[in-house]
Design a protein around this motif. Structure first.
Motif, mmCIF file in Angstrom:
data_model
loop_
_atom_site.group_PDB
_atom_site.id
_atom_site.type_symbol
_atom_site.label_atom_id
_atom_site.label_comp_id
_atom_site.label_asym_id
_atom_site.label_seq_id
_atom_site.Cartn_x
_atom_site.Cartn_y
_atom_site.Cartn_z
ATOM 1 N N UNK A 230 0.838 -1.201 0.000
ATOM 2 C CA UNK A 230 0.000 0.000 0.000
ATOM 3 C C UNK A 230 0.876 1.256 0.000
ATOM 4 N N UNK A 231 0.320 2.351 -0.512
ATOM 5 C CA UNK A 231 1.026 3.617 -0.438
ATOM 6 C C UNK A 231 0.918 4.158 0.978
ATOM 7 N N UNK A 232 2.063 4.333 1.622
ATOM 8 C CA UNK A 232 2.095 4.821 2.988
ATOM 9 C C UNK A 232 2.081 6.344 3.032
ATOM 10 N N UNK A 233 2.877 6.970 2.132
ATOM 11 C CA UNK A 233 2.888 8.426 2.064
ATOM 12 C C UNK A 233 3.535 8.863 0.754
ATOM 13 N N UNK A 234 3.321 10.120 0.406
ATOM 14 C CA UNK A 234 3.945 10.723 -0.766
ATOM 15 C C UNK A 234 4.401 12.119 -0.385
ATOM 16 N N UNK A 235 5.589 12.483 -0.824
ATOM 17 C CA UNK A 235 6.118 13.806 -0.532
ATOM 18 C C UNK A 235 7.565 13.889 -0.962
ATOM 19 N N UNK A 236 8.324 14.800 -0.367
ATOM 20 C CA UNK A 236 9.748 14.886 -0.655
ATOM 21 C C UNK A 236 10.497 13.821 0.137
ATOM 22 N N UNK A 237 11.752 13.588 -0.247
ATOM 23 C CA UNK A 237 12.572 12.626 0.484
ATOM 24 C C UNK A 237 12.767 13.070 1.934
ATOM 25 N N UNK A 238 12.923 14.373 2.145
ATOM 26 C CA UNK A 238 13.092 14.881 3.510
ATOM 27 C C UNK A 238 11.839 14.628 4.340
ATOM 28 N N UNK A 239 10.675 14.831 3.751
ATOM 29 C CA UNK A 239 9.437 14.561 4.469
ATOM 30 C C UNK A 239 9.304 13.082 4.803
ATOM 31 N N UNK A 240 9.709 12.221 3.878
ATOM 32 C CA UNK A 240 9.632 10.780 4.125
ATOM 33 C C UNK A 240 10.559 10.369 5.257
ATOM 34 N N UNK A 241 11.760 10.926 5.270
ATOM 35 C CA UNK A 241 12.739 10.537 6.281
ATOM 36 C C UNK A 241 12.327 10.971 7.693
ATOM 37 N N UNK A 242 11.471 11.988 7.797
ATOM 38 C CA UNK A 242 11.046 12.458 9.118
ATOM 39 C C UNK A 242 9.633 12.008 9.477
ATOM 40 N N UNK A 243 8.987 11.244 8.587
ATOM 41 C CA UNK A 243 7.620 10.800 8.831
ATOM 42 C C UNK A 243 7.620 9.597 9.780
ATOM 43 N N UNK A 244 6.875 9.692 10.882
ATOM 44 C CA UNK A 244 6.879 8.628 11.891
ATOM 45 C C UNK A 244 6.399 7.297 11.317
ATOM 46 N N UNK A 245 5.424 7.349 10.379
ATOM 47 C CA UNK A 245 4.926 6.105 9.792
ATOM 48 C C UNK A 245 6.018 5.409 8.995
ATOM 49 N N UNK A 246 6.825 6.195 8.287
ATOM 50 C CA UNK A 246 7.910 5.630 7.483
ATOM 51 C C UNK A 246 8.980 5.044 8.391
ATOM 52 N N UNK A 247 9.317 5.764 9.456
ATOM 53 C CA UNK A 247 10.316 5.268 10.401
ATOM 54 C C UNK A 247 9.861 3.943 11.004
ATOM 55 N N UNK A 248 8.587 3.869 11.365
ATOM 56 C CA UNK A 248 8.054 2.619 11.933
ATOM 57 C C UNK A 248 8.112 1.483 10.920
ATOM 58 N N UNK A 249 7.798 1.788 9.657
ATOM 59 C CA UNK A 249 7.799 0.745 8.624
ATOM 60 C C UNK A 249 9.199 0.183 8.413
ATOM 61 N N UNK A 250 10.218 1.043 8.520
ATOM 62 C CA UNK A 250 11.590 0.610 8.275
ATOM 63 C C UNK A 250 12.217 -0.083 9.481
ATOM 64 N N UNK A 251 11.989 0.459 10.689
ATOM 65 C CA UNK A 251 12.735 -0.071 11.835
ATOM 66 C C UNK A 251 11.842 -0.658 12.917
ATOM 67 N N UNK A 252 10.512 -0.619 12.716
ATOM 68 C CA UNK A 252 9.592 -1.202 13.688
ATOM 69 C C UNK A 252 9.082 -0.180 14.673
ATOM 70 N N UNK A 253 7.850 -0.352 15.115
ATOM 71 C CA UNK A 253 7.200 0.631 15.972
ATOM 72 C C UNK A 253 7.916 0.797 17.318
ATOM 73 N N UNK A 254 8.311 -0.308 17.935
ATOM 74 C CA UNK A 254 8.964 -0.210 19.240
ATOM 75 C C UNK A 254 10.264 0.563 19.162
#
Length: 260
Positions: A230-254
């Protein structure tokens, strides 16, 4: 002229497994656009849908407003689409030049029957394409390797050969599948400069699937982040790197909560 790519509600299902679910986004002509996400997010499957290697279960894919969903890769080449692969598909026993020339089949006049007869116009076209292929190799720092068998060269140079092969198709829309995978830092920097030059000089729209976030941040105008198809978000690379949902998807919520 650079192409426009539009996806609307693209889904892909194998049996009961939903690989992609209602993915929509648009890439404007001349943009460098990134597709990112954790392993298994569906990035390569989406690339395969765009490039004709998979037929979406549902949804729409258009190039410059023309519906191309489910089209054969050869048909998509006529719409100006070319792609590279994460693992370059080269003829290792053939020379570098011969491998690049494999990208010219869509530009030869006639068909296989005419090519086998070696008619004059086929010969003329082959000479022109050979000259273009040599110029592409020179432009991308590979002119010295034109007559060397591909299996004598490194993985990084294989990536360069495949890029030249795709460029010989004269694309208006270029898909790059993990072009930085396996490259050392110096070659990643060279790749960044090459893609920037392509956009500036050749008027090409570029879509990149990549894990190397430094490259994505350095190159892209916009990104789409996928997670579990699914599409989680769309924006600039900087916005993606600071988006909490993206961080959780990459490294896990905990882990994300611990880092906050």
């Amino acid at each position: 002229m650079a192409a426009q790519l539009t996806l609307k509600d693209v889904s892909l299902q194998f049996g009961g497994i939903k690989v992609l679910q209602d993915v929509s986004f648009g890439v404007e002509p001349g943009q460098i656009f990134g597709l990112v996400g954790p392993n298994g997010a569906g990035k390569t499957s989406l690339f395969n849908c765009i490039s004709g290697h998979y037929k979406p279960t549902s949804g729409s894919i258009t190039i410059d407003g023309t519906e191309v969903s489910g089209s054969h890769p050869a048909t998509l080449a006529k719409h100006g689409l070319a792609r590279t692969f994460q693992h370059p598909a080269l003829q290792l026993e053939a020379t570098v030049l011969e491998n690049v020339l494999l990208g010219a089949h869509t530009r030869l006049p006639g068909g296989p029957g005419e090519w086998s007869l070696r008619l004059p116009r086929t010969g003329r076209s082959e000479r022109v394409l050979r000259s273009e292929a040599l110029a592409l190799l020179e432009r991308n720092g590979l002119g010295w390797a034109a007559d060397i068998p591909a299996d004598e060269l490194s993985h990084g140079l294989h990536k360069g050969i495949e890029l030249c092969r795709a460029l010989l198709m004269k694309p208006r829309l270029l898909l790059l599948d993990e072009p930085a995978a396996g490259l050392p830092h110096t070659e990643v920097e060279h790749l960044i400069q090459t893609v920037r030059r392509l956009r500036a000089e050749d008027d090409i729209t570029v879509v990149i699937v990549e894990h190397h976030m430094g490259l994505i941040a350095a190159l892209t105008d916009r990104v789409v982040v996928l997670d579990h198809g699914r599409k989680l978000m769309e924006g600039t690379a900087a916005q993606a790197q600071s988006d909490k949902r993206v961080i959780e998807a990459y490294i896990g919520k905990d882990a994300a909560d611990d880092a906050a």
